[in-house]
Design an enzyme around this catalytic site. Structure first.
Site, short mmCIF file in Angstrom:
data_model
loop_
_atom_site.label_atom_id
_atom_site.label_comp_id
_atom_site.label_asym_id
_atom_site.label_seq_id
_atom_site.Cartn_x
_atom_site.Cartn_y
_atom_site.Cartn_z
N ASP A 177 0.88 -1.17 0.00
CA ASP A 177 0.00 0.00 0.00
C ASP A 177 0.92 1.22 0.00
O ASP A 177 1.53 1.56 1.02
CB ASP A 177 -0.92 -0.02 1.22
CG ASP A 177 -1.88 1.18 1.25
OD1 ASP A 177 -1.59 2.18 0.57
OD2 ASP A 177 -2.90 1.11 1.96
N LYS A 202 -6.50 9.71 -2.52
CA LYS A 202 -5.57 10.59 -1.79
C LYS A 202 -4.70 11.37 -2.78
O LYS A 202 -5.20 12.16 -3.55
CB LYS A 202 -4.75 9.76 -0.82
CG LYS A 202 -5.55 8.69 -0.07
CD LYS A 202 -6.64 9.26 0.80
CE LYS A 202 -7.35 8.12 1.55
NZ LYS A 202 -8.59 8.50 2.18
N1 PLP Z 1 -4.91 2.80 2.30
C1 PLP Z 1 -4.63 3.91 2.99
C2 PLP Z 1 -3.22 4.14 3.46
C3 PLP Z 1 -5.64 4.84 3.27
O1 PLP Z 1 -5.34 5.95 3.96
C4 PLP Z 1 -6.95 4.58 2.81
C5 PLP Z 1 -8.06 5.53 3.09
O2 PLP Z 1 -7.99 6.35 3.98
C6 PLP Z 1 -7.21 3.42 2.11
C7 PLP Z 1 -6.17 2.54 1.85
C8 PLP Z 1 -8.59 3.10 1.59
O3 PLP Z 1 -8.88 3.91 0.50
P1 PLP Z 1 -10.36 4.40 0.08
O4 PLP Z 1 -10.86 5.29 1.16
O5 PLP Z 1 -10.12 5.06 -1.24
O6 PLP Z 1 -11.19 3.15 -0.04
#
Ligand code: PLP
Length: 381
Positions: A177, A202
């Site tokens: 991630d 983001k």
């Molecule tokens: N990974 C990280 C590091 C995040 O900060 C987030 C959301 O805050 C996600 C995954 C999940 O993404 P989404 O909100 O677009 O589903």
């Protein structure tokens, strides 16, 4: 189309230089259609049938992201969670996966509930302790090791190359991630990871107006084909307008991330001197335990995310967050506007997040304005 010799910044600024062949427009058009014509002889020679599978508006952001991450292929999804959970749903019941102790809380919560109930065996480990990672791997049974670096909300850095070597030795894939690092700062596939995941909500989009996710793979194989098929079967596709906005957002990715990194460093240094702050969690600070690894693994900055621990505990932290005037009190991260959040209120009891912690997503405003606002809020408003 795109030129392989361009630097990543140029590839992003021009979204690979794609234009519309039919009209000469320098921005590709949107395609709202949900369905496509079948040829008279019953074939789909133009390659598209139905928009739950695909949309022409996905091609450019996927190609751009694959280029930026130096992967073979990319897929965009309806959210970061849809992208991340697809990596686990493409495994099979009984498979063992290893996840970090510090990670995006909502994915951890899904893994510890639905994914386990569905049959995955999920173990968490301190990803910075390579002996612990080695010990938890089950050769032949561990199928996926999940990394998040820098990790939410303590901003630990994981050594991607070292974990990939261990995981591959046990026959497991590595997914990263990389939401908070972005391809501007880290390219996990070059370091040995097999898949990169982004919450494109983001930094990739960058304007807090699209929910989207993305995966990029180093090499297309059966596992990747299962992920591609899952997107169609589950219908976790982005709408055409969101795909357009995401492409537009990615064109300014480099300048936004560069300014956010520079601002975050100035804020971290100022907060370090602040009498109301007990600790600043930011890998860019030279005394932090992860600094040396971060300096090696991240190029051009340490990210726009940091956390501060407030003297006086939870109540003092919530009071300080309540007193900001410029920072926006909201969840999420990676937008042009700076956000502040009492993270413990979000993550709940299972989280390693201390209750005196405020998470800061640093935007592209002037650093002195952001620092002045934090200072007055910490003083009591
Ligand atoms: N990974 C990280 C590091 C995040 O900060 C987030 C959301 O805050 C996600 C995954 C999940 O993404 P989404 O909100 O677009 O589903």
């Amino acid at each position: 189309m795109g030129d392989d010799d361009w630097t990543p910044q140029t590839q992003a600024a021009q979204a690979l230089g794609w234009t519309d062949a039919e009209t000469g427009a320098v921005v590709k058009p949107l395609h709202p259609s949900t369905t496509y014509l079948r040829d008279a002889d019953n074939l789909y020679r133009r390659g598209r049938q139905y928009a739950r599978a695909d949309n022409p508006g996905f091609d450019q952001p996927q190609a751009l992201l694959a280029a930026l991450e130096q992967g073979a292929e990319a897929l965009i999804f309806s959210s970061g969670m849809a992208a991340a959970t697809s990596c686990f749903l493409a495994l099979r019941p009984g498979d063992h996966v290893v996840i970090p102790e510090v990670m995006y809380w909502s994915l951890r919560a899904w893994l510890k509930s639905y994914a386990q109930e569905w049959g995955l065996v999920v173990d968490s480990v301190d990803m910075s302790n390579l002996d612990a990672v080695r010990a938890i791997l089950q050769p032949g049974r561990t199928k996926l090791v999940w990394i998040e670096t820098p990790s939410n909300p303590l901003w630990h850095i994981t050594d991607i190359a070292a974990v990939a070597e261990l995981a591959h030795g046990a026959g497991a894939r590595v997914a990263v991630d990389s939401t908070c690092a972005t391809p501007v700062l880290t390219r996990p596939l070059i370091l040995g990871a097999d898949i990169v995941m982004h919450s494109a909500t983001k930094y990739l989009n960058g304007h807090s107006d699209v929910i989207a996710g993305a995966l990029v793979v180093r090499e297309s194989d059966d596992y990747w084909q299962r992920i591609c098929s899952l997107r169609v079967r589950l219908g976790s596709v982005l709408g055409p307008f969101e795909a357009y906005l995401l492409t537009r957002g990615m064109r300014t990715l480099f300048v936004r991330v560069q300014v956010a990194c520079a601002n975050a460093m100035k804020i971290a240094l100022a907060m370090q001197e602040n009498p109301h702050v007990a600790e600043v969690l930011y890998p860019g600070l030279a005394h932090r335990p992860d600094h040396e690894l971060a300096a090696r693994q991240m190029q051009g900055g340490f990210g726009g995310m940091l956390s501060i621990r407030i003297k006086g505990g939870e109540r003092a932290a919530i009071r300080a967050a309540a007193a900001v005037k410029l920072w926006k009190r909201a969840t999420s991260l990676g937008g042009v506007e700076s956000l502040i959040e009492h993270r413990g209120s979000v993550e709940g009891a299972e989280s390693p997040c201390p209750m005196d912690l405020l998470r800061l997503s640093v935007g592209i405003e002037a650093a002195e304005d952001l620092i002045a606002d934090l200072e007055q809020a910490l003083k009591g408003g």
